[in-house]
Design a protein around this motif. Sequence first.
Motif, PDB file in Angstrom:
ATOM      1  N   GLU A  51       0.826  -1.208   0.000  1.00 17.64           N
ATOM      2  CA  GLU A  51       0.000   0.000   0.000  1.00 17.64           C
ATOM      3  C   GLU A  51       0.860   1.258   0.000  1.00 17.64           C
ATOM      4  OE1 GLU A  51      -2.972   2.583   2.792  1.00 17.64           O
ATOM      5  OE2 GLU A  51      -3.092   0.407   3.047  1.00 17.64           O
ATOM      6  N   SER A  52       1.916   1.247   0.781  1.00 20.22           N
ATOM      7  CA  SER A  52       2.796   2.420   0.848  1.00 20.22           C
ATOM      8  C   SER A  52       3.412   2.729  -0.508  1.00 20.22           C
ATOM      9  CB  SER A  52       3.896   2.193   1.889  1.00 20.22           C
ATOM     10  OG  SER A  52       3.356   2.082   3.184  1.00 20.22           O
ATOM     11  N   ASP A  53       3.865   1.688  -1.216  1.00 24.42           N
ATOM     12  CA  ASP A  53       4.429   1.888  -2.557  1.00 24.42           C
ATOM     13  C   ASP A  53       3.370   2.423  -3.523  1.00 24.42           C
ATOM     14  OD1 ASP A  53       6.954   1.041  -1.830  1.00 24.42           O
ATOM     15  OD2 ASP A  53       6.673  -1.017  -2.535  1.00 24.42           O
ATOM     16  N   ASN A  54       2.178   1.828  -3.483  1.00 24.70           N
ATOM     17  CA  ASN A  54       1.093   2.275  -4.351  1.00 24.70           C
ATOM     18  C   ASN A  54       0.742   3.728  -4.097  1.00 24.70           C
ATOM     19  OD1 ASN A  54      -0.911   0.170  -6.028  1.00 24.70           O
ATOM     20  ND2 ASN A  54       0.597  -0.826  -4.713  1.00 24.70           N
ATOM     21  N   TRP A  55       0.608   4.074  -2.826  1.00 28.90           N
ATOM     22  CA  TRP A  55       0.230   5.443  -2.469  1.00 28.90           C
ATOM     23  C   TRP A  55       1.313   6.426  -2.903  1.00 28.90           C
ATOM     24  CZ3 TRP A  55      -0.626   7.402   3.250  1.00 28.90           C
ATOM     25  CH2 TRP A  55      -1.100   8.723   3.220  1.00 28.90           C
ATOM     26  N   ALA A  56       2.557   6.110  -2.610  1.00 25.08           N
ATOM     27  CA  ALA A  56       3.657   7.025  -2.947  1.00 25.08           C
ATOM     28  C   ALA A  56       3.689   7.314  -4.444  1.00 25.08           C
ATOM     29  CB  ALA A  56       4.989   6.431  -2.493  1.00 25.08           C
ATOM     30  N   ARG A 109       7.538  16.848   4.371  1.00 26.97           N
ATOM     31  CA  ARG A 109       6.651  18.018   4.400  1.00 26.97           C
ATOM     32  C   ARG A 109       6.884  18.867   3.143  1.00 26.97           C
ATOM     33  NH1 ARG A 109       6.432  22.643   9.210  1.00 26.97           N
ATOM     34  NH2 ARG A 109       4.660  23.806   8.343  1.00 26.97           N
ATOM     35  N   GLY A 110       5.802  19.237   2.481  1.00 28.86           N
ATOM     36  CA  GLY A 110       5.888  20.040   1.271  1.00 28.86           C
ATOM     37  C   GLY A 110       5.691  19.246  -0.005  1.00 28.86           C
ATOM     38  N   ILE A 111       5.803  17.892   0.089  1.00 24.93           N
ATOM     39  CA  ILE A 111       5.570  17.051  -1.089  1.00 24.93           C
ATOM     40  C   ILE A 111       4.071  17.008  -1.371  1.00 24.93           C
ATOM     41  CG2 ILE A 111       5.695  14.703  -2.008  1.00 24.93           C
ATOM     42  CD1 ILE A 111       8.379  16.126  -1.940  1.00 24.93           C
ATOM     43  N   LYS A 112       3.702  17.296  -2.592  1.00 27.71           N
ATOM     44  CA  LYS A 112       2.294  17.265  -2.976  1.00 27.71           C
ATOM     45  C   LYS A 112       1.916  15.847  -3.382  1.00 27.71           C
ATOM     46  CE  LYS A 112       2.132  22.074  -4.562  1.00 27.71           C
ATOM     47  NZ  LYS A 112       1.863  22.972  -5.715  1.00 27.71           N
ATOM     48  N   ILE A 113       0.884  15.322  -2.730  1.00 28.15           N
ATOM     49  CA  ILE A 113       0.477  13.940  -2.978  1.00 28.15           C
ATOM     50  C   ILE A 113      -1.014  13.811  -2.738  1.00 28.15           C
ATOM     51  CG2 ILE A 113       1.075  13.275  -0.608  1.00 28.15           C
ATOM     52  CD1 ILE A 113       1.876  10.501  -1.715  1.00 28.15           C
ATOM     53  N   ASP A 114      -1.694  13.065  -3.600  1.00 32.20           N
ATOM     54  CA  ASP A 114      -3.132  12.829  -3.452  1.00 32.20           C
ATOM     55  C   ASP A 114      -3.412  11.953  -2.246  1.00 32.20           C
ATOM     56  OD1 ASP A 114      -4.269  14.317  -5.445  1.00 32.20           O
ATOM     57  OD2 ASP A 114      -4.480  12.667  -6.870  1.00 32.20           O
ATOM     58  N   LEU A 146       6.589  -2.252  -9.650  1.00 31.41           N
ATOM     59  CA  LEU A 146       6.530  -2.530 -11.082  1.00 31.41           C
ATOM     60  C   LEU A 146       5.089  -2.572 -11.610  1.00 31.41           C
ATOM     61  CD1 LEU A 146       9.314  -5.245 -11.459  1.00 31.41           C
ATOM     62  CD2 LEU A 146       9.451  -2.820 -12.034  1.00 31.41           C
ATOM     63  N   ASN A 147       4.204  -3.211 -10.871  1.00 31.74           N
ATOM     64  CA  ASN A 147       2.822  -3.309 -11.340  1.00 31.74           C
ATOM     65  C   ASN A 147       2.062  -1.991 -11.188  1.00 31.74           C
ATOM     66  OD1 ASN A 147       2.989  -5.965 -12.224  1.00 31.74           O
ATOM     67  ND2 ASN A 147       2.464  -6.804 -10.229  1.00 31.74           N
ATOM     68  N   THR A 148       2.466  -1.183 -10.224  1.00 32.71           N
ATOM     69  CA  THR A 148       1.890   0.157 -10.112  1.00 32.71           C
ATOM     70  C   THR A 148       2.308   1.001 -11.307  1.00 32.71           C
ATOM     71  OG1 THR A 148       1.871   0.039  -7.693  1.00 32.71           O
ATOM     72  CG2 THR A 148       1.757   2.232  -8.676  1.00 32.71           C
ATOM     73  N   CYS A 149       3.570   0.899 -11.681  1.00 37.05           N
ATOM     74  CA  CYS A 149       4.056   1.630 -12.864  1.00 37.05           C
ATOM     75  C   CYS A 149       3.369   1.137 -14.130  1.00 37.05           C
ATOM     76  CB  CYS A 149       5.568   1.489 -12.983  1.00 37.05           C
ATOM     77  SG  CYS A 149       6.489   2.422 -11.744  1.00 37.05           S
ATOM     78  N   LYS A 150       3.154  -0.167 -14.211  1.00 37.89           N
ATOM     79  CA  LYS A 150       2.453  -0.727 -15.376  1.00 37.89           C
ATOM     80  C   LYS A 150       1.042  -0.162 -15.473  1.00 37.89           C
ATOM     81  CE  LYS A 150       1.069  -5.155 -17.410  1.00 37.89           C
ATOM     82  NZ  LYS A 150       1.059  -6.637 -17.228  1.00 37.89           N
TER      83      LYS A 150
END
Length: 404
Positions: free
Chosen positions: A97-102, A240-245, A128-132
């Motif tokens: 989940e952490s990789d997917n979210w990031a 802090r400051g990184i924009k992320i959904d 890899l599958n998130t990138c795919k």
Amino acid sequence: MAQIVICAICIMFLRKGSEQMNYDKKLVYLDYGASTPMSKEVFKEIEPYFYTLYGNPSSVSSFSEQSKMAIFNARERIAKAINCKRNEIYFTSGGTESDNWAIKGAVLKNRDKGNHIITTAIEHPAVLNTCKYLEELGFKITYVPVDKYGIVNLEYIRNAITENTILVSIMFANNEIGSIQPIREIGKLCREQGVIFHTDAVQAAGHIPIDVEEMNIDMLSMSAHKFYGPKGIGILYIRRGIKIDAFIHGGHQERGRRAGTENTPGIVGIGKAIELCNLNMSKESERTKKLRSKLAEHILEIPGTELNGPDYDKRLPGNLNICFNGIEAEILLMSLDLKGICASAGSACSAGSIRPSHVLSAIGLSPEKCKSSIRFSIGEETSEEDIDYTISTLKEIISSIRTT
């Protein structure tokens, strides 16, 4: 057809062996890279939050305040362990989940700046599958190569960065061959280029030092069950400051970025586990390296064996990946399992086919060598007696296989 037959035999062999196996009699667990046992200290600390201190941390009662404070303290422990601020720690269900979210969160939030992501060919499938998936949405992915040791060349990343690059995601240490990447240098390059840098530190956390400030890391993933904490809990560090959904929409938990009632026992567990690992890291690392060196020395005396991946000073302390030329990894693993020894392979027996490890393929191994390779991973409960037993058993098994 031959592969299908081999795979079917492996399954039958495993089922028969599992009926005979008595793990109370003998168990040598050398698969710590897959999962670790929860430490007694961690279990003791989280136990009350299952049935005594069960209040919802989002409630306003004084009873629930105890859960809220436990979560606060866990954030403090994790922040201290990786040198960040408490409010930069977000709790998740684990490393995947952490990789997917990031990755999804960063590129979707910043797609007005570009559509390009850089990663490597040896990442965990969670990356890899998130990138795919993102590639199907129109994002461009560059998979930078690694050398024969599984290490990425910094210049490849530099040359791959364009004005459309949003994110670089490169794992801290590889789960199969243990190769440790030059994270500090990669982070510095990304900072200079104005590109967000994420690292999957699931294998590294709790085993080698991590300092997100010194290493210029913008986002970092970890999972508790890889360092003697409970399963089902992980963290995502977001500078802090990184924009992320936001990843899960609903309530206000995790400062509105990851909704859902907090897993208080898991959160307490990951905080305690990372604290303990950091306290004991230096001593445990040296002990583990000595056991690994002994195991490697004796295995590599066996004819037809080769070390996969980097030299010992550039890999995780407990990681050892060996190719046993001419022997199917599945058969060797199941023979070891019958003797109570747990290890793992990069190839999988699935759907009637044997798939070579994408990691071993990426470092230049042939399909035959990939299918003959095994990972041994050593941990806190591994003893010298375990190593001696594994060495003698392995030599007997290989001799038997090669003479039949």
